[in-house]
Design an enzyme around this catalytic site. Structure first.
Site, PDB file in Angstrom:
ATOM      1  NE  ARG A 190      -4.476  -0.942   2.875  1.00 40.21           N
ATOM      2  CZ  ARG A 190      -5.079  -2.116   2.759  1.00 40.21           C
ATOM      3  NH1 ARG A 190      -4.409  -3.178   2.353  1.00 40.21           N
ATOM      4  NH2 ARG A 190      -6.350  -2.228   3.039  1.00 40.21           N
TER       5      ARG A 190
ATOM      6  NE  ARG B 166      -9.286   3.764   4.790  1.00 41.37           N
ATOM      7  CZ  ARG B 166      -9.909   2.709   4.290  1.00 41.37           C
ATOM      8  NH1 ARG B 166     -11.035   2.826   3.641  1.00 41.37           N
ATOM      9  NH2 ARG B 166      -9.384   1.503   4.448  1.00 41.37           N
TER      10      ARG B 166
HETATM   11  P1  AMP Z   1     -10.514  -0.779   2.032  1.00 38.35           P
HETATM   12  O1  AMP Z   1     -11.167  -1.729   1.091  1.00 38.35           O
HETATM   13  O2  AMP Z   1     -11.506  -0.064   2.933  1.00 38.35           O
HETATM   14  O3  AMP Z   1      -9.374  -1.394   2.801  1.00 38.35           O
HETATM   15  O4  AMP Z   1      -9.882   0.369   1.139  1.00 38.35           O
HETATM   16  C1  AMP Z   1      -8.835   0.095   0.205  1.00 38.35           C
HETATM   17  C2  AMP Z   1      -8.184   1.388  -0.255  1.00 38.35           C
HETATM   18  O5  AMP Z   1      -9.157   2.219  -0.928  1.00 38.35           O
HETATM   19  C3  AMP Z   1      -7.610   2.283   0.844  1.00 38.35           C
HETATM   20  O6  AMP Z   1      -6.302   1.886   1.232  1.00 38.35           O
HETATM   21  C4  AMP Z   1      -7.633   3.652   0.142  1.00 38.35           C
HETATM   22  O7  AMP Z   1      -6.572   3.778  -0.787  1.00 38.35           O
HETATM   23  C5  AMP Z   1      -8.929   3.597  -0.660  1.00 38.35           C
HETATM   24  N1  AMP Z   1     -10.066   4.104   0.150  1.00 38.35           N
HETATM   25  C6  AMP Z   1     -11.162   3.400   0.571  1.00 38.35           C
HETATM   26  N2  AMP Z   1     -11.982   4.172   1.279  1.00 38.35           N
HETATM   27  C7  AMP Z   1     -11.404   5.412   1.335  1.00 38.35           C
HETATM   28  C8  AMP Z   1     -11.740   6.647   1.955  1.00 38.35           C
HETATM   29  N3  AMP Z   1     -12.861   6.789   2.681  1.00 38.35           N
HETATM   30  N4  AMP Z   1     -10.887   7.708   1.791  1.00 38.35           N
HETATM   31  C9  AMP Z   1      -9.785   7.578   1.049  1.00 38.35           C
HETATM   32  N5  AMP Z   1      -9.383   6.444   0.467  1.00 38.35           N
HETATM   33  C10 AMP Z   1     -10.177   5.361   0.603  1.00 38.35           C
END
Ligand code: AMP
Ligand code: ADP
Length: 213
Positions: A171, A88
């Site tokens: 986000r 990310r």
């Molecule tokens: P997601 O399920 O991919 O939408 O991720 C939910 C949340 O987890 C994100 O908004 C971040 O806070 C954290 N997160 C997930 N993957 C990452 C990543 N590669 N780097 C940093 N934070 C992450």
């Protein structure tokens, strides 16, 4: 085959990653799912990650990279994987690249699922998630067979804490600032593929299958 899913939060990365994983027999590796499982189990990692996730911010690179590298070092990832939600940030992508380089490997496809911001808030407010197996539904577009229950494992579906409208807006802004530059990063490496994520999820998957072959 090593595949990375790119796209805004709510673009459908997880939905497509699950279908790719099933069809191509690859593990689906989602950093978000790993963090949520840790939050559910009340681990130290989960407690730390939650402070960032609840605000719609990114978990620091150091922590995220560590859990990701641990995960892809496991046996089931030997022949490849679908990464969903990682990398990310550019530093995360650089670490992944250098770790793969050491093994003489590389990312084969970075699939960018394109969806305009206007559609995202609507998708996120209807999203329901299974915290047990990571399956994702939408109350209107992709409903489960039985309301509130996961088709795949029978667990109860929940609305994610970070799918509130204010958090979603943050986000999205974090995505544009920190994650979108990865599109050029992977384009420069010649592995970027773009799909129109506004289509029906089955159609998006057909487009992805044409890319992956
Ligand atoms: P997601 O399920 O991919 O939408 O991720 C939910 C949340 O987890 C994100 O908004 C971040 O806070 C954290 N997160 C997930 N993957 C990452 C990543 N590669 N780097 C940093 N934070 C992450
Ligand atoms: P991401 O992993 O990119 O955050 P999800 O795969 O969880 O996104 O999808 C976000 C929401 O949009 C979910 O509620 C999901 O069911 C729904 N969704 C996914 N793909 C589509 C699509 N092509 N059309 C409409 N809704 C979709």
């Amino acid at each position: 085959m090593k595949i990375i899913m790119l796209g805004a939060p709510g673009a459908g990365k997880g939905t497509q990653a699950k279908m790719i994983a099933e069809t191509y027999k690859l593990p689906h590796v989602s950093t978000g799912d790993i963090f949520r499982a840790n939050i559910k189990n009340n681990t130290e990692l989960g407690k730390e990650a939650k402070t960032y996730m609840d605000k719609g911010e990114l978990v620091p690179d150091e922590l995220t990279v560590r859990i990701l590298l641990d995960r892809v070092a496991q046996d089931d990832c030997k022949n490849g994987y679908v990464l969903d939600g990682f990398p990310r940030t550019i530093p995360q992508a650089e670490v992944l690249d250098s770790e793969l380089d050491k093994l003489g490997e590389k990312v084969d496809f970075a699939i960018d699922v394109e969806v305009p911001d206007e559609n995202i808030v609507r998708r996120m407010s209807g999203r329901r998630a299974c915290l047990k197996c990571g399956a994702t539904y939408h109350i209107v577009h992709i409903p489960p067979k039985k309301e509130g229950i996961c088709d795949a494992c029978g667990s109860e579906l929940v609305q994610r804490d970070d799918d509130k409208e204010e958090t979603v807006k943050n986000r999205l802004s974090v995505y544009h600032q920190q994650t979108q530059p990865l599109i050029d990063f992977y384009d420069n490496k010649g592995v970027l593929k773009t799909v129109d994520g506004t289509k029906d999820s089955a159609e998006v998957f057909e487009d992805i299958k044409r890319i992956l072959g």
